[in-house]
Motif scaffolding. Structure first.
Motif, PDB file in Angstrom:
ATOM      1  N   UNK A 107       0.856  -1.186   0.000  1.00  8.65           N
ATOM      2  CA  UNK A 107       0.000   0.000   0.000  1.00  8.65           C
ATOM      3  C   UNK A 107       0.893   1.238   0.000  1.00  8.65           C
ATOM      4  N   UNK A 120     -11.742  -2.484  -5.959  1.00  8.44           N
ATOM      5  CA  UNK A 120     -11.891  -1.092  -5.530  1.00  8.44           C
ATOM      6  C   UNK A 120     -11.407  -0.200  -6.674  1.00  8.44           C
ATOM      7  N   UNK A 121     -12.260  -0.043  -7.692  1.00 11.67           N
ATOM      8  CA  UNK A 121     -11.785   0.572  -8.943  1.00 11.67           C
ATOM      9  C   UNK A 121     -11.416   2.043  -8.844  1.00 11.67           C
ATOM     10  N   UNK A 122     -11.670   2.669  -7.689  1.00 15.81           N
ATOM     11  CA  UNK A 122     -11.252   4.065  -7.525  1.00 15.81           C
ATOM     12  C   UNK A 122      -9.787   4.160  -7.130  1.00 15.81           C
ATOM     13  N   UNK A 123      -9.144   3.036  -6.933  1.00 10.15           N
ATOM     14  CA  UNK A 123      -7.728   3.023  -6.563  1.00 10.15           C
ATOM     15  C   UNK A 123      -6.934   2.372  -7.695  1.00 10.15           C
ATOM     16  N   UNK A 176      -3.100   4.681  -2.217  1.00 12.69           N
ATOM     17  CA  UNK A 176      -4.352   5.109  -1.582  1.00 12.69           C
ATOM     18  C   UNK A 176      -4.469   6.617  -1.449  1.00 12.69           C
ATOM     19  N   UNK A 178       0.747  -5.703   1.643  1.00 10.21           N
ATOM     20  CA  UNK A 178      -0.624  -6.195   1.794  1.00 10.21           C
ATOM     21  C   UNK A 178      -0.680  -7.715   1.652  1.00 10.21           C
ATOM     22  N   UNK A 223     -15.213  -2.979 -15.680  1.00  3.76           N
ATOM     23  CA  UNK A 223     -15.099  -1.543 -15.433  1.00  3.76           C
ATOM     24  C   UNK A 223     -14.955  -0.716 -16.711  1.00  3.76           C
ATOM     25  N   UNK A 234     -17.032  -0.002 -19.031  1.00  3.84           N
ATOM     26  CA  UNK A 234     -18.099   0.990 -19.243  1.00  3.84           C
ATOM     27  C   UNK A 234     -17.925   2.261 -18.402  1.00  3.84           C
ATOM     28  N   UNK A 235     -17.149   2.202 -17.329  1.00  6.11           N
ATOM     29  CA  UNK A 235     -17.002   3.373 -16.443  1.00  6.11           C
ATOM     30  C   UNK A 235     -15.669   4.068 -16.643  1.00  6.11           C
ATOM     31  N   UNK A 258     -14.544   6.560 -18.375  1.00  3.59           N
ATOM     32  CA  UNK A 258     -14.430   8.019 -18.299  1.00  3.59           C
ATOM     33  C   UNK A 258     -14.577   8.486 -16.849  1.00  3.59           C
ATOM     34  N   UNK A 259     -15.456   7.837 -16.106  1.00  2.00           N
ATOM     35  CA  UNK A 259     -15.659   8.179 -14.701  1.00  2.00           C
ATOM     36  C   UNK A 259     -14.389   7.891 -13.891  1.00  2.00           C
ATOM     37  N   UNK A 291     -11.515  10.149 -14.514  1.00  2.00           N
ATOM     38  CA  UNK A 291     -11.810  11.414 -13.870  1.00  2.00           C
ATOM     39  C   UNK A 291     -11.373  11.410 -12.397  1.00  2.00           C
ATOM     40  N   UNK A 292     -11.571  10.260 -11.743  1.00  2.00           N
ATOM     41  CA  UNK A 292     -11.371  10.210 -10.301  1.00  2.00           C
ATOM     42  C   UNK A 292      -9.958   9.744  -9.924  1.00  2.00           C
ATOM     43  N   UNK A 311     -19.331   3.542  -6.556  1.00  2.00           N
ATOM     44  CA  UNK A 311     -18.732   4.002  -7.809  1.00  2.00           C
ATOM     45  C   UNK A 311     -18.203   2.804  -8.602  1.00  2.00           C
ATOM     46  N   UNK A 326     -23.690   6.999 -15.555  1.00  3.03           N
ATOM     47  CA  UNK A 326     -22.211   6.918 -15.544  1.00  3.03           C
ATOM     48  C   UNK A 326     -21.684   6.102 -14.355  1.00  3.03           C
ATOM     49  N   UNK A 327     -22.595   5.328 -13.707  1.00 12.40           N
ATOM     50  CA  UNK A 327     -22.186   4.411 -12.643  1.00 12.40           C
ATOM     51  C   UNK A 327     -21.492   5.083 -11.476  1.00 12.40           C
ATOM     52  N   UNK A 386     -18.921  12.941  -9.015  1.00  6.33           N
ATOM     53  CA  UNK A 386     -17.631  12.705  -9.670  1.00  6.33           C
ATOM     54  C   UNK A 386     -16.423  12.552  -8.752  1.00  6.33           C
ATOM     55  N   UNK A 444      -9.059   3.079   2.015  1.00  5.45           N
ATOM     56  CA  UNK A 444      -8.524   4.019   1.025  1.00  5.45           C
ATOM     57  C   UNK A 444      -9.407   5.250   0.796  1.00  5.45           C
ATOM     58  N   UNK A 445     -10.682   5.160   1.125  1.00  3.67           N
ATOM     59  CA  UNK A 445     -11.586   6.276   0.809  1.00  3.67           C
ATOM     60  C   UNK A 445     -12.312   6.868   2.011  1.00  3.67           C
ATOM     61  N   UNK A 498     -11.182  -2.488   1.080  1.00  5.71           N
ATOM     62  CA  UNK A 498     -12.413  -1.767   0.750  1.00  5.71           C
ATOM     63  C   UNK A 498     -13.424  -2.754   0.173  1.00  5.71           C
TER      64      UNK A 498
END
Lengths: 312, 206
Positions: A14, A42-45, A66, A221, A297, A299-300, A302-303, A306-307, B28, B56-57, B61, B160-161, B191
């Protein structure tokens, strides 16, 4: 049918800031980013994979960055506490000077089991060692303009697991994985597999009464051990269940197939296959260039773009 | 800059026969069907399941800890999407004290934010790894009285969030609104949703 584990496959840790992690491993240490994807759970990471040219098992260190707010972990029992890379004879001087210039925290050169090594901390405090191995290491290095073949890391040499009591973990290594106890120095027990020439060592460092570590920034981890293919993976699964351990189903990680189980000492162990490798969604020349997403993931995209933090 | 088009995935007991309903809110990169599939592990017998789908799932944002204006207009539109589902359920004859909420991650944050802004006696509220939304919490937005509504809220340590501090802050705000809160912090948990959380939710909320 192979009955021994083929050494280390990858190690996942991590990190905090993604850019800082990327800079340290690709620039300071001179590894190749072989895959930029997301944590499938955890697709935001991000999930970064660093290794040699092809991301050969036994060279792959991976990170979940993280972000800057992640607290720093604490090394302790039930963790992989040291990751040793193999470097060529005579290269430690180069590395010492390089780390000094780059303001990387390092300790003086030391020795264990007759091998010289340099300890450094990555920007999140993860402990790395650069070791001149006693046994020849013929693996081809990934070279950069600043870290050329004479100095470059060859892949993993060893890991250290810190434990309050090494017996149960030793049993997994010897009875299930085919490792043997080779040497002992005080409270450090060196287990080696004969199945592979490199990335073959696990040290158990036994510290009675040692508190459990806190897994956060700069902590490992999990550690993944290497098997040739899915058939052997599933044979190991059967063996591990028969020995009375709980283990996951086979999980498709896109670049390998995995099983996870927590060994009795508390470390999360993974078994991972050689197939299919990293050159499935990018060519070897392009590895690490694009953000690669698993089908669920896509389909997402662009989202997520962005993040996720931008790398430059 | 985006807002949400209404899309609701329904499963479980048909609404005409159900006395209770649960609104399940994905995170998300998740989907309504994904989160609804959790029903296999939960005690939802006789409940209608309504799972709204974010355009947009993603409900908004940026991180839930970002300044609220950065997450607009998506965030207001997301809160409105939940409000519409609640209204649809009420129109179908489900009283608010028989409406339950469950969310994971971004969906857990939205669940808490919506219910804290419309505090009343609900069936129960389940926030799996989430907290109230905002860089700092605008307590003026949180109105009403939960009248003892059971709430479950969790996170990993670290996560993480979702920082532990935000969970603790959220718990105290929910308690001030008379919610009956069960919270859990899981050291070393990734997570994800752990079996212990499922057990506690079945035991305390459902």
């Amino acid at each position: 049918m192979e009955t021994s584990i083929k050494g280390l496959h990858h190690i996942t840790a991590i990190a905090g800031d993604a850019q800082r992690n990327y800079d340290f491993y690709t620039r300071a240490l001179g590894l190749r980013l072989v895959k930029k994807t997301v944590n499938f759970d955890d697709p935001e990471t991000y999930h970064f994979y660093y290794g040699d040219e092809q991301g050969t098992p036994g060279t792959i260190l991976t990170f979940f960055p993280w972000g800057t707010k992640v607290p720093r972990g604490r090394r302790g029992a039930g963790q992989v506490t040291e990751i040793a890379y193999s470097v060529p004879e005579g290269s430690l001087d180069f590395w010492q000077k390089r780390f000094e210039k780059l303001h990387v925290t390092q300790s003086p050169i030391a020795e264990k089991f007759g091998e010289s090594y340099l300890t450094v901390l990555d920007p999140d405090g993860l402990k790395l060692e650069l070791t001149v191995a006693k046994t020849p290491d013929l693996r081809a290095p990934w070279e950069t303009s600043e870290v050329t073949a004479d100095y470059a890391t060859r892949g993993f040499h060893a890991i250290t697991i810190t434990t309050a009591n090494s017996q149960a973990t030793a049993k997994i290594l010897t009875e299930l994985f085919g490792y043997q106890l080779h040497e002992q120095e005080q409270n450090r027990y060196r287990f080696v597999t004969a199945a592979v020439p490199n990335a073959a060592i696990v040290d158990l460092l036994e510290i009675p009464g040692e508190k459990s570590g806190y897994t956060a920034g700069g902590s490992v981890h999990h550690v993944a051990f290497r098997v040739s293919n899915e058939e052997i993976l599933m044979a190991f699964r059967k063996k591990i269940i028969e020995a009375g351990h709980q283990i996951t189903e086979k999980i498709d990680r896109n670049y390998f197939y995995s099983l996870y189980f927590r060994e009795p000492g508390g470390v999360l162990f993974e078994l991972a296959t050689d197939n299919p490798g990293f050159a499935t969604d990018e060519t070897v020349a392009e590895l690490g260039m694009g953000l690669k997403l698993p089908a669920q993931y896509e389909p997402f995209r662009s989202e997520l773009e962005h993040v996720l933090p931008q790398l430059h | 800059m985006y807002t949400h088009q209404k899309q609701v995935f329904t499963s479980g007991t048909p609404i005409q026969e159900a006395k209770k309903a649960i609104i399940m809110i994905h995170g998300r990169g998740g989907s309504a069907e994904d989160i609804a599939s959790l029903s296999r592990h939960l005690h939802l017998d006789g409940m209608a399941i309504y799972a709204p789908q974010a355009t947009r799932h993603s409900w908004y944002p940026y991180s839930f800890l970002a300044p609220v204006e950065e997450n607009q207009p998506a965030l207001d539109s997301a809160l409105d999407s939940i409000d519409q589902v609640v209204n649809d359920l009420v129109e179908a004859g489900i009283t608010t004290e028989n409406i339950y909420f469950l969310g994971f991650s971004q969906g857990a944050c939205l669940t808490l934010e919506y219910t804290a802004r419309h505090a009343k006696r609900y069936g129960g509220i389940i926030a799996l790894t989430g907290g109230l939304i905002g860089e700092t919490l605008a307590t003026d937005n949180y109105q009403g009285d939960f009248a003892g509504t059971p709430v479950f809220i969790s996170t990993g340590n670290p996560d993480p969030h979702v920082p532990v501090s935000r969970v603790e802050e959220s718990v105290s705000i929910l308690e001030d609104l008379n919610a009956s809160v069960t919270s859990r912090i899981y050291p070393g948990r990734m997570h994800t949703i752990s079996p212990d959380e499922i057990n506690l939710v079945n035991q305390h909320i459902l």
